[in-house]
Design a protein around this motif. Structure first.
Motif, PDB file in Angstrom:
ATOM      1  N   GLY A  37       1.203  -0.747  -0.062  1.00 16.12           N
ATOM      2  CA  GLY A  37       0.343  -0.015  -0.300  1.00 16.12           C
ATOM      3  C   GLY A  37       1.085   1.076   0.140  1.00 16.12           C
ATOM      4  O   GLY A  37       1.860   1.412  -0.094  1.00 16.12           O
ATOM      5  N   VAL A  40       6.751   6.142   0.812  1.00 20.47           N
ATOM      6  CA  VAL A  40       6.208   7.190   1.294  1.00 20.47           C
ATOM      7  C   VAL A  40       7.893   7.342   1.763  1.00 20.47           C
ATOM      8  O   VAL A  40       8.336   8.727   1.613  1.00 20.47           O
ATOM      9  N   SER A  88       0.910   9.145   1.543  1.00 21.86           N
ATOM     10  CA  SER A  88       0.194   8.363   2.014  1.00 21.86           C
ATOM     11  C   SER A  88      -1.272   9.022   1.837  1.00 21.86           C
ATOM     12  O   SER A  88      -0.997  10.380   1.581  1.00 21.86           O
ATOM     13  N   ASN A 116      -0.962   0.693  -5.072  1.00 20.70           N
ATOM     14  CA  ASN A 116      -0.424   2.088  -5.341  1.00 20.70           C
ATOM     15  C   ASN A 116      -0.200   2.222  -7.299  1.00 20.70           C
ATOM     16  O   ASN A 116      -0.871   1.225  -8.193  1.00 20.70           O
ATOM     17  N   HIS A 130      -5.299  -0.648  -8.506  1.00 18.74           N
ATOM     18  CA  HIS A 130      -6.168  -0.724  -8.647  1.00 18.74           C
ATOM     19  C   HIS A 130      -5.332   0.602  -9.814  1.00 18.74           C
ATOM     20  O   HIS A 130      -5.714   2.325  -9.823  1.00 18.74           O
ATOM     21  N   GLY A 147       2.693  -1.281   4.247  1.00 21.51           N
ATOM     22  CA  GLY A 147       2.411   0.068   5.067  1.00 21.51           C
ATOM     23  C   GLY A 147       1.169   0.301   3.890  1.00 21.51           C
ATOM     24  O   GLY A 147       0.603   0.815   2.755  1.00 21.51           O
ATOM     25  N   SER A 180      -3.196   0.685   5.196  1.00 20.92           N
ATOM     26  CA  SER A 180      -4.228   0.463   6.780  1.00 20.92           C
ATOM     27  C   SER A 180      -4.826  -0.473   6.684  1.00 20.92           C
ATOM     28  O   SER A 180      -5.769  -0.466   7.609  1.00 20.92           O
ATOM     29  N   ALA A 181      -5.184  -1.146   5.458  1.00 21.16           N
ATOM     30  CA  ALA A 181      -6.206  -2.427   4.949  1.00 21.16           C
ATOM     31  C   ALA A 181      -7.596  -1.591   5.278  1.00 21.16           C
ATOM     32  O   ALA A 181      -8.091  -2.285   6.198  1.00 21.16           O
ATOM     33  N   VAL A 208      -9.529  -0.246   3.022  1.00 18.28           N
ATOM     34  CA  VAL A 208     -10.199  -0.191   1.725  1.00 18.28           C
ATOM     35  C   VAL A 208     -10.589  -1.413   1.081  1.00 18.28           C
ATOM     36  O   VAL A 208      -9.755  -2.383   1.321  1.00 18.28           O
ATOM     37  N   THR A 211      10.340   0.702   9.109  1.00 13.09           N
ATOM     38  CA  THR A 211       9.252   1.253   7.841  1.00 13.09           C
ATOM     39  C   THR A 211       9.837   0.066   6.943  1.00 13.09           C
ATOM     40  O   THR A 211      10.453  -0.710   6.833  1.00 13.09           O
TER      41      THR A 211
HETATM   42  P1  OAD Z   1      -3.345   4.705   3.639  1.00 18.06           P
HETATM   43  O1  OAD Z   1      -2.707   6.461   3.744  1.00 18.06           O
HETATM   44  O2  OAD Z   1      -4.710   4.108   4.481  1.00 18.06           O
HETATM   45  O3  OAD Z   1      -2.442   3.873   4.107  1.00 18.06           O
HETATM   46  C1  OAD Z   1      -0.847   3.707   4.751  1.00 18.06           C
HETATM   47  C2  OAD Z   1      -0.323   2.865   5.563  1.00 18.06           C
HETATM   48  O4  OAD Z   1       1.210   2.825   4.990  1.00 18.06           O
HETATM   49  C3  OAD Z   1      -0.423   3.514   7.312  1.00 18.06           C
HETATM   50  O5  OAD Z   1      -0.369   2.045   7.381  1.00 18.06           O
HETATM   51  C4  OAD Z   1       1.082   3.934   7.580  1.00 18.06           C
HETATM   52  O6  OAD Z   1       0.777   3.606   8.937  1.00 18.06           O
HETATM   53  C5  OAD Z   1       1.855   3.200   6.874  1.00 18.06           C
HETATM   54  N1  OAD Z   1       3.239   3.277   6.320  1.00 18.06           N
HETATM   55  C6  OAD Z   1       3.716   4.797   6.461  1.00 18.06           C
HETATM   56  N2  OAD Z   1       5.039   5.006   7.189  1.00 18.06           N
HETATM   57  C7  OAD Z   1       5.041   3.598   6.388  1.00 18.06           C
HETATM   58  C8  OAD Z   1       6.580   3.541   5.925  1.00 18.06           C
HETATM   59  N3  OAD Z   1       7.881   4.050   5.834  1.00 18.06           N
HETATM   60  N4  OAD Z   1       6.837   2.026   6.006  1.00 18.06           N
HETATM   61  C9  OAD Z   1       5.427   1.295   6.165  1.00 18.06           C
HETATM   62  N5  OAD Z   1       4.683   2.153   6.232  1.00 18.06           N
HETATM   63  C10 OAD Z   1       3.953   2.910   6.656  1.00 18.06           C
HETATM   64  O7  OAD Z   1      -2.627   3.929   2.190  1.00 18.06           O
HETATM   65  P2  OAD Z   1      -3.138   2.268   1.370  1.00 18.06           P
HETATM   66  O8  OAD Z   1      -3.290   1.381   2.654  1.00 18.06           O
HETATM   67  O9  OAD Z   1      -2.341   1.931   0.789  1.00 18.06           O
HETATM   68  O10 OAD Z   1      -7.485   3.867  -3.220  1.00 18.06           O
HETATM   69  O11 OAD Z   1      -4.941   2.874   0.907  1.00 18.06           O
HETATM   70  C11 OAD Z   1      -5.322   2.227   0.350  1.00 18.06           C
HETATM   71  C12 OAD Z   1      -6.482   3.221  -0.782  1.00 18.06           C
HETATM   72  O12 OAD Z   1      -6.439   4.500  -0.162  1.00 18.06           O
HETATM   73  C13 OAD Z   1      -5.423   3.616  -1.905  1.00 18.06           C
HETATM   74  O13 OAD Z   1      -5.213   2.189  -3.108  1.00 18.06           O
HETATM   75  C14 OAD Z   1      -6.242   4.410  -2.665  1.00 18.06           C
HETATM   76  C15 OAD Z   1      -6.808   4.983  -0.791  1.00 18.06           C
HETATM   77  O14 OAD Z   1      -7.874   5.474  -1.314  1.00 18.06           O
HETATM   78  C16 OAD Z   1      -8.153   4.050  -4.324  1.00 18.06           C
HETATM   79  O15 OAD Z   1      -7.670   5.090  -4.499  1.00 18.06           O
HETATM   80  C17 OAD Z   1      -8.831   3.526  -4.567  1.00 18.06           C
END
Ligand code: OAD
Length: 257
Positions: free
Chosen positions: A27, A32, A38, A106, A123, A191, A193-194, A196, A235
């Motif tokens: 994700g 990041v 994010s 992504n 996506h 990475g 937030s699970a 969606v 990370t």
């Molecule tokens: P989110 O922004 O919801 O979540 C990002 C996650 O990355 C969070 O749980 C953070 O804690 C974690 N994170 C931050 N920095 C990090 C690092 N350096 N290493 C590892 N993890 C880190 O993003 P997604 O879960 O990808 O969809 O969001 C899912 C979907 O929501 C996206 O694809 C997009 C969005 O709306 C659409 O646009 C359809």
């Protein structure tokens, strides 16, 4: 949730070495460290742009020019980004025969830029634009210039070929991702937030089919307690780099390459 003794990274490396046919689900967090914000969280894109106003198909049909304000920023930021050590590490694990596919939410293309060959873009991606009226496809770099709203030959405003809220997941991607989740030995969830759906269902599908689920994220998520067998707080670049190192140079208890 198992913690893998005192070191969950070693426990994850042991699972990867033993089972090998791993799949990664990534994700926004994995990008990041490449400078792409994010969606959720303090600096998240959805803090600046309300997704109901800027990221739904309905919003695009109603006011595409407004939605393009957000899309232009996304395309520009992603266009300047390069893969980081986590993308490179997953590509290395594929070459080592440990990871067989990456399912990514992504749209930035950084897994492919890092050399991963089997990437399922759940996506869509920002490389293409699509006309939602006549379905014609265009390469973004040939059709879009910053500050302008790109038009189709039929005169309608083009949309990046990404999934907005209210749009279905492209069927081949959904089918392939579910198949990978059902048949992998380890699912590395990195990475996300699970939050969606339906992407957030893949870890549960993998677990119910017998896979071990390893979660890498500096913050716990709803998966951490309910689905993850191993949770590694950290990370993506740090943890994936350590996993690659352990698998390349195994010590007793890690198994390895
Ligand atoms: P989110 O922004 O919801 O979540 C990002 C996650 O990355 C969070 O749980 C953070 O804690 C974690 N994170 C931050 N920095 C990090 C690092 N350096 N290493 C590892 N993890 C880190 O993003 P997604 O879960 O990808 O969809 O969001 C899912 C979907 O929501 C996206 O694809 C997009 C969005 O709306 C659409 O646009 C359809």
């Amino acid at each position: 949730m198992r913690g893998g003794g005192s070191d969950p990274v070693r426990e994850a490396a042991r699972l990867l070495a033993e089972r090998r046919n791993a799949v990664a689900l990534t994700g926004a967090g994995i990008s990041v460290e490449s400078g792409i914000p994010s969606f959720r969280g303090a600096q998240g894109l959805w803090g600046k742009y309300d997704p109901m106003e800027y990221a739904t198909l309905h919003a695009f049909m109603r006011s595409p020019g407004k939605v393009w304000e957000m899309l232009s920023e996304m395309i520009s930021v992603c266009g300047f980004a390069s893969p980081n050590a986590a993308h490179a590490g997953l590509s290395a694990l594929e070459k080592m025969g440990v990871v067989r596919a990456v399912i990514t939410q992504n749209v930035d293309g950084l897994h492919q830029a890092a050399g991963s060959r089997r990437v399922i873009e759940y996506h869509g991606n920002l490389d293409e634009l699509i006309c939602v009226y006549c379905w014609k496809l265009f390469e973004t770099r040939k059709r879009w210039v910053i500050g302008e709203v790109p038009l189709c030959d039929c005169g309608q405003i083009l949309k990046p070929n990404v999934v907005l809220f209210g749009e279905p997941i492209p069927w081949p991607a959904q089918e392939q991702a579910e198949e990978e989740a059902r048949t992998c030995g380890v699912l590395l969830v990195i990475g996300t937030s699970a939050q969606v759906s339906p992407a957030c269902d893949l870890p549960r599908i993998a677990k119910e089919s017998g896979a071990a689920v390893v979660e890498i994220n500096p913050e716990p998520t709803q998966l951490t307690r309910s689905v993850a067998d191993v949770y590694i707080p950290g990370t993506a670049s740090d943890i994936v780099t350590r996993l690659v190192g352990l698998l390349k140079h195994p010590s007793p208890g890690t198994g390895g390459h």
